[in-house]
Write an enzyme that holds these catalytic residues in place. Structure first.
Site, PDB file in Angstrom:
ATOM      1  N   ASN A  16     -10.156   8.803 -20.575  1.00  0.00           N
ATOM      2  CA  ASN A  16      -8.831   8.485 -20.024  1.00  0.00           C
ATOM      3  C   ASN A  16      -8.828   8.070 -18.555  1.00  0.00           C
ATOM      4  O   ASN A  16      -7.945   7.343 -18.121  1.00  0.00           O
ATOM      5  CB  ASN A  16      -7.845   9.641 -20.277  1.00  0.00           C
TER       6      ASN A  16
ATOM      7  N   GLY B  84     -13.494  16.760 -20.984  1.00  0.00           N
ATOM      8  CA  GLY B  84     -13.243  16.338 -22.361  1.00  0.00           C
ATOM      9  C   GLY B  84     -12.497  17.415 -23.121  1.00  0.00           C
ATOM     10  O   GLY B  84     -11.801  18.247 -22.530  1.00  0.00           O
TER      11      GLY B  84
ATOM     12  N   VAL C  42     -11.647  20.633 -25.781  1.00  0.00           N
ATOM     13  CA  VAL C  42     -12.077  22.037 -25.877  1.00  0.00           C
ATOM     14  C   VAL C  42     -13.268  22.193 -26.833  1.00  0.00           C
ATOM     15  O   VAL C  42     -14.273  22.808 -26.461  1.00  0.00           O
ATOM     16  CB  VAL C  42     -10.895  22.949 -26.292  1.00  0.00           C
TER      17      VAL C  42
ATOM     18  N   GLU D 158     -13.765  20.803 -17.610  1.00  0.00           N
ATOM     19  CA  GLU D 158     -12.373  20.365 -17.433  1.00  0.00           C
ATOM     20  C   GLU D 158     -11.876  19.951 -18.808  1.00  0.00           C
ATOM     21  O   GLU D 158     -12.224  18.877 -19.299  1.00  0.00           O
ATOM     22  CB  GLU D 158     -12.300  19.184 -16.450  1.00  0.00           C
TER      23      GLU D 158
ATOM     24  N   CYS E 236      -4.730  14.952 -19.407  1.00  0.00           N
ATOM     25  CA  CYS E 236      -4.966  16.359 -19.773  1.00  0.00           C
ATOM     26  C   CYS E 236      -3.899  17.299 -19.222  1.00  0.00           C
ATOM     27  O   CYS E 236      -3.504  18.256 -19.865  1.00  0.00           O
ATOM     28  CB  CYS E 236      -6.330  16.775 -19.267  1.00  0.00           C
TER      29      CYS E 236
ATOM     30  N   GLU F 137     -12.376  20.689 -10.151  1.00  0.00           N
ATOM     31  CA  GLU F 137     -12.742  19.421  -9.527  1.00  0.00           C
ATOM     32  C   GLU F 137     -12.002  19.406  -8.193  1.00  0.00           C
ATOM     33  O   GLU F 137     -10.916  19.984  -8.079  1.00  0.00           O
ATOM     34  CB  GLU F 137     -12.240  18.216 -10.343  1.00  0.00           C
TER      35      GLU F 137
HETATM   36  P1  NAD Z   1     -14.430  14.477 -26.167  1.00  0.00           P
HETATM   37  O1  NAD Z   1     -14.623  15.937 -26.002  1.00  0.00           O
HETATM   38  O2  NAD Z   1     -14.365  13.929 -27.517  1.00  0.00           O
HETATM   39  O3  NAD Z   1     -15.600  13.671 -25.417  1.00  0.00           O
HETATM   40  C1  NAD Z   1     -15.833  13.820 -24.038  1.00  0.00           C
HETATM   41  C2  NAD Z   1     -17.251  13.399 -23.726  1.00  0.00           C
HETATM   42  O4  NAD Z   1     -18.168  14.319 -24.323  1.00  0.00           O
HETATM   43  C3  NAD Z   1     -17.638  12.032 -24.242  1.00  0.00           C
HETATM   44  O5  NAD Z   1     -18.396  11.380 -23.245  1.00  0.00           O
HETATM   45  C4  NAD Z   1     -18.485  12.347 -25.459  1.00  0.00           C
HETATM   46  O6  NAD Z   1     -19.391  11.333 -25.778  1.00  0.00           O
HETATM   47  C5  NAD Z   1     -19.197  13.602 -25.003  1.00  0.00           C
HETATM   48  N1  NAD Z   1     -19.718  14.480 -26.050  1.00  0.00           N
HETATM   49  C6  NAD Z   1     -19.253  14.659 -27.311  1.00  0.00           C
HETATM   50  N2  NAD Z   1     -19.985  15.606 -27.950  1.00  0.00           N
HETATM   51  C7  NAD Z   1     -20.909  16.044 -27.071  1.00  0.00           C
HETATM   52  C8  NAD Z   1     -21.950  17.024 -27.151  1.00  0.00           C
HETATM   53  N3  NAD Z   1     -22.170  17.746 -28.246  1.00  0.00           N
HETATM   54  N4  NAD Z   1     -22.715  17.226 -26.057  1.00  0.00           N
HETATM   55  C9  NAD Z   1     -22.503  16.523 -24.927  1.00  0.00           C
HETATM   56  N5  NAD Z   1     -21.531  15.573 -24.803  1.00  0.00           N
HETATM   57  C10 NAD Z   1     -20.750  15.338 -25.865  1.00  0.00           C
HETATM   58  O7  NAD Z   1     -13.105  14.136 -25.330  1.00  0.00           O
HETATM   59  P2  NAD Z   1     -12.335  12.733 -25.219  1.00  0.00           P
HETATM   60  O8  NAD Z   1     -11.678  12.448 -26.513  1.00  0.00           O
HETATM   61  O9  NAD Z   1     -13.230  11.707 -24.626  1.00  0.00           O
HETATM   62  O10 NAD Z   1     -11.217  13.056 -24.107  1.00  0.00           O
HETATM   63  C11 NAD Z   1      -9.992  13.648 -24.399  1.00  0.00           C
HETATM   64  C12 NAD Z   1      -9.988  15.116 -24.033  1.00  0.00           C
HETATM   65  O11 NAD Z   1     -10.418  15.274 -22.686  1.00  0.00           O
HETATM   66  C13 NAD Z   1      -8.605  15.742 -24.101  1.00  0.00           C
HETATM   67  O12 NAD Z   1      -8.668  16.994 -24.723  1.00  0.00           O
HETATM   68  C14 NAD Z   1      -8.222  15.892 -22.640  1.00  0.00           C
HETATM   69  O13 NAD Z   1      -7.288  16.905 -22.397  1.00  0.00           O
HETATM   70  C15 NAD Z   1      -9.536  16.166 -22.002  1.00  0.00           C
HETATM   71  N6  NAD Z   1      -9.522  15.826 -20.569  1.00  0.00           N
HETATM   72  C16 NAD Z   1      -9.510  16.849 -19.648  1.00  0.00           C
HETATM   73  C17 NAD Z   1      -9.447  16.570 -18.295  1.00  0.00           C
HETATM   74  C18 NAD Z   1      -9.413  17.683 -17.271  1.00  0.00           C
HETATM   75  O14 NAD Z   1      -9.638  17.398 -16.093  1.00  0.00           O
HETATM   76  N7  NAD Z   1      -9.134  18.920 -17.637  1.00  0.00           N
HETATM   77  C19 NAD Z   1      -9.393  15.238 -17.864  1.00  0.00           C
HETATM   78  C20 NAD Z   1      -9.422  14.232 -18.812  1.00  0.00           C
HETATM   79  C21 NAD Z   1      -9.482  14.535 -20.167  1.00  0.00           C
END
Ligand code: NAD
Length: 514
Positions: free
Chosen positions: A177, A252, A254, A274, A308, A488
């Site tokens: 995002n 990413g 949870v 995060e 998020c 962060e």
């Molecule tokens: P996601 O968890 O599907 O993926 C995030 C990243 O993790 C990607 O780069 C993915 O390739 C990688 N990944 C996936 N499986 C992995 C593993 N087993 N080991 C290591 N890396 C792995 O999340 P998304 O769909 O890309 O993003 C959306 C989510 O992110 C939402 O839940 C959102 O709330 C959260 N988010 C949180 C923040 C924050 O600052 N708290 C900011 C932005 C997004």
């Protein structure tokens, strides 16, 4: 503004894929990895995936994920850069980082346009993301020369001191995002502390992280300071397992955060997580209604709702509910949706088709569970034929929501606002805290005492009074409960990217017990 075709070509950058794009075929993968001072194309040919332009639905390029050998190479160069970088003084590191910030400023428009092409958000928002990335690098450049330990005087003239030392090679893993901003928010504190980084963007939005790698390189960093490897779950997992990686910083969902924590636990590696949110926004009857409405829109529709920290559970005190909802719906319906590269566009496209369908399914589920859609929640097809296959939807306002509904309990990550009504402060606090998440929370009221009292009771890491989704880089951002670990931004992050060494200095004789 560059023409769209030129942007598409730049998105796959210096690549033969440009030719295939113009001929309508996209069989060639783009060189979006970066280590050892240059862009690289992955040699792996398993699990090659399309990268899309969300605003048109068009394939931008193919992305080949990095395999074990490539992850090893990237970590190896990051390891060799750690030596020279960690030995530089804070002032020397700051000089490189400030130069990187200058380059970002110069390339602001180009980076923002790339972000729009690959992510679908509006150009206005993308520019703000680039600014936030630059400010973050400037902020940590400023802090890098302030890293210091403590001196502690002890009995008999002996003393101890502490040294704040870098960790080594850090891994950054990003969500889709805020692709460029996340890469900067993670790399800036890591580099300021003397670490090096291997960053893996989301495979959905791989295009802009490599630009940051080029920028650090051009700014005069040692080769291998900030490296980019592309790929999804497997590549991410390889990075987290890597024995030469000292820390993992993840943004990413949870479930992925939980997996990363488990993997990191094997090497007892520190993690910053995060994660997601389902944040409450409390609007009291004494609020400045105009500002509360503006705040609620900011809390829900920024980046097509894919934020998020969004305040998606909007609790409105009963007496102003009707007025608030009328105004919110009027303004939501007026949001201009369309080509995110146009200055007039307020809402662009969601990140991909799967995600759009997931968000629309949440709206359907809300209706089934008894919520009323006052506006939006439908696919949107812009009149411009080139945008016909883009992933657009109309922003949605749901009323008659209950606390047990799916739309109120689960993170939708799309432009869907759930409005709930409340009567008393005590009641709304209990309901607001009734979630496993705790990323953010907001309150609108003119009563100063109530504002601070309410904030004290809200179980969330990032709180806002009379505004929402404001994230200056000078202050920590992050969540309570299942929304994450660590922060962060702000000074506290220095602690996440460094470790303390304590040194005892004896000034007398050894007083042995033996
Ligand atoms: P996601 O968890 O599907 O993926 C995030 C990243 O993790 C990607 O780069 C993915 O390739 C990688 N990944 C996936 N499986 C992995 C593993 N087993 N080991 C290591 N890396 C792995 O999340 P998304 O769909 O890309 O993003 C959306 C989510 O992110 C939402 O839940 C959102 O709330 C959260 N988010 C949180 C923040 C924050 O600052 N708290 C900011 C932005 C997004």
């Amino acid at each position: 503004m560059l023409q769209r075709v030129a942007l598409l070509q730049r998105a796959v950058l210096h690549s033969p894929a440009i030719r295939s794009l113009s001929s309508g075929s996209v069989d060639i993968t783009a060189p979006l990895n970066f280590w050892g001072g240059k862009r690289r194309e992955s040699k792996e040919r398993n699990n090659v995936e399309n990268v899309y332009e969300p605003s048109t639905g068009r394939v931008l390029c193919k992305l080949a994920p990095c395999g074990a050998a490539e992850v090893d190479q990237a970590v190896e160069v990051a390891k060799s850069a750690f030596g020279p970088w960690s030995k530089m003084s804070g002032m020397e590191r700051a000089r490189v980082m400030i130069e990187a910030a200058h380059i970002i400023e110069k390339r602001r428009e180009e980076i923002a346009e790339m972000e729009v092409v690959n992510n679908g958000k509006s150009i206005t928002e993308a520019r703000l993301d680039v600014d936030s990335a630059r400010l973050c690098i400037e902020y940590y450049a400023g802090l890098s020369s302030t890293l210091a330990g403590q001196h502690v005087q002890l009995p008999g003239g002996s003393f101890a001191y502490t040294r704040r030392e870098p960790l080594g090679v850090c891994v950054g893993i990003g969500a889709w995002n805020y692709p460029f901003q996340i890469a900067a928010w993670k790399s800036a504190p890591a580099l300021a502390c003397g670490n090096t980084m291997v960053f893996k963007p989301s495979p959905v939005t791989p295009v802009t992280a490599v630009m940051l790698a080029e920028i650090y390189d051009e700014a005069g960093s040692p080769q291998g300071l900030f490296n980019v490897v592309q790929g999804g779950q497997q590549t991410g997992s390889l990075l987290c397992h890597h024995p030469d990686v000292a820390k993992v910083s993840f943004t990413g969902s949870v479930p992925t955060g939980q997996k990363i924590m488990k993997t990191a636990s094997k090497g007892v590696k520190p993690v910053t997580l995060e994660l997601g949110g389902k944040s409450p926004l409390l609007i009291f009857e004494d609020s400045d209604l105009e500002n509360a409405v503006r705040g609620a829109l900011m809390a829900n529709f920024l980046s097509q709702g894919q934020v998020c920290s969004n305040g998606t559970r909007v609790f409105v005190q009963k007496d102003i509910l009707h007025k608030f909802v009328n105004e919110v719906v009027k303004r939501t319906q007026a949001i201009e949706i369309g080509d995110p590269l146009l200055e007039s566009t307020k809402m662009g496209a969601l990140v991909n088709r799967t995600h759009l369908e997931k968000v629309l399914a949440f709206v359907d589920q809300a209706k089934k569970e008894g919520a009323t859609v006052l506006c939006g929640g439908e696919p949107f097809i812009p009149s411009d034929p080139k945008l016909r296959h883009g992933y657009y939807m109309t922003p949605c306002v749901l009323v008659n929501c209950r606390d047990d509904m799916t739309c109120v309990r689960e993170e939708i990550f799309g432009p869907v606002m759930s409005v709930l009504s409340f009567e008393t402060e005590e009641e709304v606090l209990e309901r607001a805290n009734d979630t496993t998440m705790g990323l953010a929370a907001g309150v609108f009221t003119r009563d100063v005492q109530r504002a601070h009292r309410v904030i004290e009771h809200l179980k969330a890491g990032s709180c806002f009074i009379n505004n929402y989704n404001i994230t200056p880089v000078e202050v920590p951002f992050g969540g309570f409960k299942m929304s994450g670990i660590g922060r962060e931004n702000g000074q506290v992050t220095i602690e996440h990217y460094s470790q303390l060494k304590t040194v005892y200095v004896e000034m007398g004789d050894v007083d042995s017990l033996f």
